[in-house]
Write a protein that holds these residues in place. Structure first.
Motif, PDB file in Angstrom:
ATOM      1  N   HIS A  14       4.390  41.141   8.437  1.00 30.70           N
ATOM      2  CA  HIS A  14       4.112  42.144   7.857  1.00 30.70           C
ATOM      3  C   HIS A  14       4.289  41.927   6.380  1.00 30.70           C
ATOM      4  O   HIS A  14       3.688  43.283   5.649  1.00 30.70           O
ATOM      5  N   GLU A  17       1.069  43.317   4.617  1.00 32.93           N
ATOM      6  CA  GLU A  17       0.505  44.782   4.481  1.00 32.93           C
ATOM      7  C   GLU A  17       0.081  46.222   4.518  1.00 32.93           C
ATOM      8  O   GLU A  17       0.682  45.900   3.689  1.00 32.93           O
ATOM      9  N   SER A  28      -3.437  46.476   9.418  1.00 33.30           N
ATOM     10  CA  SER A  28      -4.275  46.613   7.750  1.00 33.30           C
ATOM     11  C   SER A  28      -5.656  47.373   8.352  1.00 33.30           C
ATOM     12  O   SER A  28      -5.901  47.044   9.035  1.00 33.30           O
ATOM     13  N   GLU A 242      -5.778  37.576   8.269  1.00 31.53           N
ATOM     14  CA  GLU A 242      -4.804  38.650   8.006  1.00 31.53           C
ATOM     15  C   GLU A 242      -3.862  38.478   8.891  1.00 31.53           C
ATOM     16  O   GLU A 242      -3.366  38.156   9.162  1.00 31.53           O
ATOM     17  N   LYS A 246      -1.109  36.459  11.261  1.00 30.10           N
ATOM     18  CA  LYS A 246       0.389  37.086  11.794  1.00 30.10           C
ATOM     19  C   LYS A 246       1.162  35.931  13.194  1.00 30.10           C
ATOM     20  O   LYS A 246       2.108  36.254  13.367  1.00 30.10           O
TER      21      LYS A 246
END
Ligand code: PLP
Length: 389
Positions: A14, A17, A28, A242, A246
């Motif tokens: 998170h 984001e 996102s 990104e 995660k």
């Protein structure tokens, strides 16, 4: 987000984001624009200014992971490393580099520094005393890499950071092999952290990227050089990275576990001579590694018994891929003598302890039984061929 409270998986998932206010999507949104309005805006945005919405969002995640105030994302690990070095060095300065560093960084030092009037020294070893010995009145940067490639030596991060501070020198680390899941060097006093995000951050062997993380003050300096060198990353790849990050903690921890189990398996294998893994109690720097790493990493090296032909062994593997890069979710291996250290003379390789029979293994997330079975069958095949011949 309260960074102090959140666990590493929450940060990976998170932190930073972007909120999709338009459609309320769960992830996102991706902004591919290279052109943004310049009037009545807080920030004039442009990809080479490292400030598109996706770049900014990812950099918040990267800074949080490295316990840094700020970070920048680049088009490759070498773009990040070269930009950071050139941000802090000028003609007449001197840098001390660890002897065992990534080949590309070594190549950058020996081919580029002289052109800019920058002096450099490589250490003889990786102890704090080895670094101290090389410091000159004009030394401005000390550069380390730990665990190192390919023999997984461990440098004392806090010791080097203290030494650098004592002499008012900037300390830099290539943290690629550990990843921020296993090692956060800023907690030990290091000034600037570098990554090839092509490795554990990307994690799927499909992204080429680099990271610099440090204090706001240091990152302002890196930024001024970065906009001149122009090594920014495309927003699509920023968005993909990104997404990859995660799952980084889950992936890296599975890779740590596989590497530990593989190291124990290889240690007891009669066809293997030496295993280099900082998680093994007999590794000379195991105690030091325990003080500065949360996990011992997914990389290990080992020497085959010289009676086993390494090339033939590679050819008979069915699951583990002989492959140049590392840190993907698929297990891969290389012969440093045939690849990363091929240009080094046999004498220099011997000095560094790199034998022809050395194999560097990057553990993926497959079941360990499948990986050991693959090694077992490939060795058996090579041995049976030797008997037949
Ligand atoms: N640092 C280390 C430890 C690496 O292994 C590599 C690449 O293999 C790099 C830096 C350079 O990264 P890139 O290939 O993303 O430029």
């Amino acid at each position: 987000m309260d960074k102090a409270k959140n666990g590493i998986n929450t940060v990976c998932t998170h932190e930073g984001e972007l909120v999709d206010n338009q459609f309320k999507g769960a992830i996102s949104p991706l902004y591919m624009s290279t052109s943004y309005e310049f009037e009545d805006v807080d920030v004039k945005r442009y990809p080479r200014y490292f400030n598109t919405p996706n770049q900014e969002a990812l950099c918040k995640k990267l800074a949080a992971l490295e316990h840094a105030e700020a970070a920048l994302i680049f088009g490759s690990g070498m773009a990040a490393i070269s930009t950071a070095l050139m941000a802090f060095l000028k003609a007449g300065d001197h840098i001390v580099l660890q002897q065992t560093i990534y080949g590309g960084t070594y190549h950058f030092a020996v081919t580029q520094f002289e052109k800019f009037g920058i002096q450099y020294s490589f250490t003889d070893g990786w102890s704090v005393a080895d670094f101290e010995k090389e410091i000159k009145p004009n030394t401005k940067v000390i550069y380390i890499e730990t665990p190192s490639n390919p023999l997984l030596t461990i440098t004392d991060i806090a010791g080097v950071a203290q030494l650098a501070k004592k002499h008012d020198i900037l300390s830099m680390i290539d943290n690629t092999f550990a990843s921020p899941i296993n090692q956060t060097p800023i907690d030990f006093g290091i000034d600037v952290v570098l990554h090839s995000a092509t490795k554990y951050m990307g994690g799927h062997s499909d992204i080429c990227a680099g990271v610099v993380a440090a204090s706001k003050e240091h990152m302002d300096k890196v930024f001024q050089t970065a906009i001149c060198f122009g090594g920014s990353l495309s927003d699509y790849t920023v968005w993909l990275l990104e997404r990859s990050i995660k799952t980084m903690a889950i992936r890296v921890r599975a890779q740590n576990d596989n590497a530990m189990q593989m190291a124990l398996y290889l240690k007891d294998n009669e066809n293997v001579e030496n295993v280099y893994y900082p998680g093994l109690e007999e590794h000379p720097d195991h105690a030091l590694a325990k003080t500065q790493m949360h996990g011992f990493g997914g990389m290990l090296s080992f020497e085959m018994d010289p009676s086993i032909d390494v090339s033939l062994f590679f050819k008979h593997l069915k699951l583990i891929k002989p492959s140049m890069s590392l840190a993907g979710i698929e297990s891969t291996l290389v012969s440093p003598v045939m690849t990363s250290h091929a240009l080094m003379s046999p004498e220099d390789r011997e000095k560094q302890g790199i034998k022809d029979s050395l194999i560097r293994l990057s553990l993926g997330i497959e079941e360990i039984e499948d990986l050991t079975a693959d090694i077992e069958q490939a060795i058996a095949k090579v041995k049976s061929m030797a008997v037949t011949a």
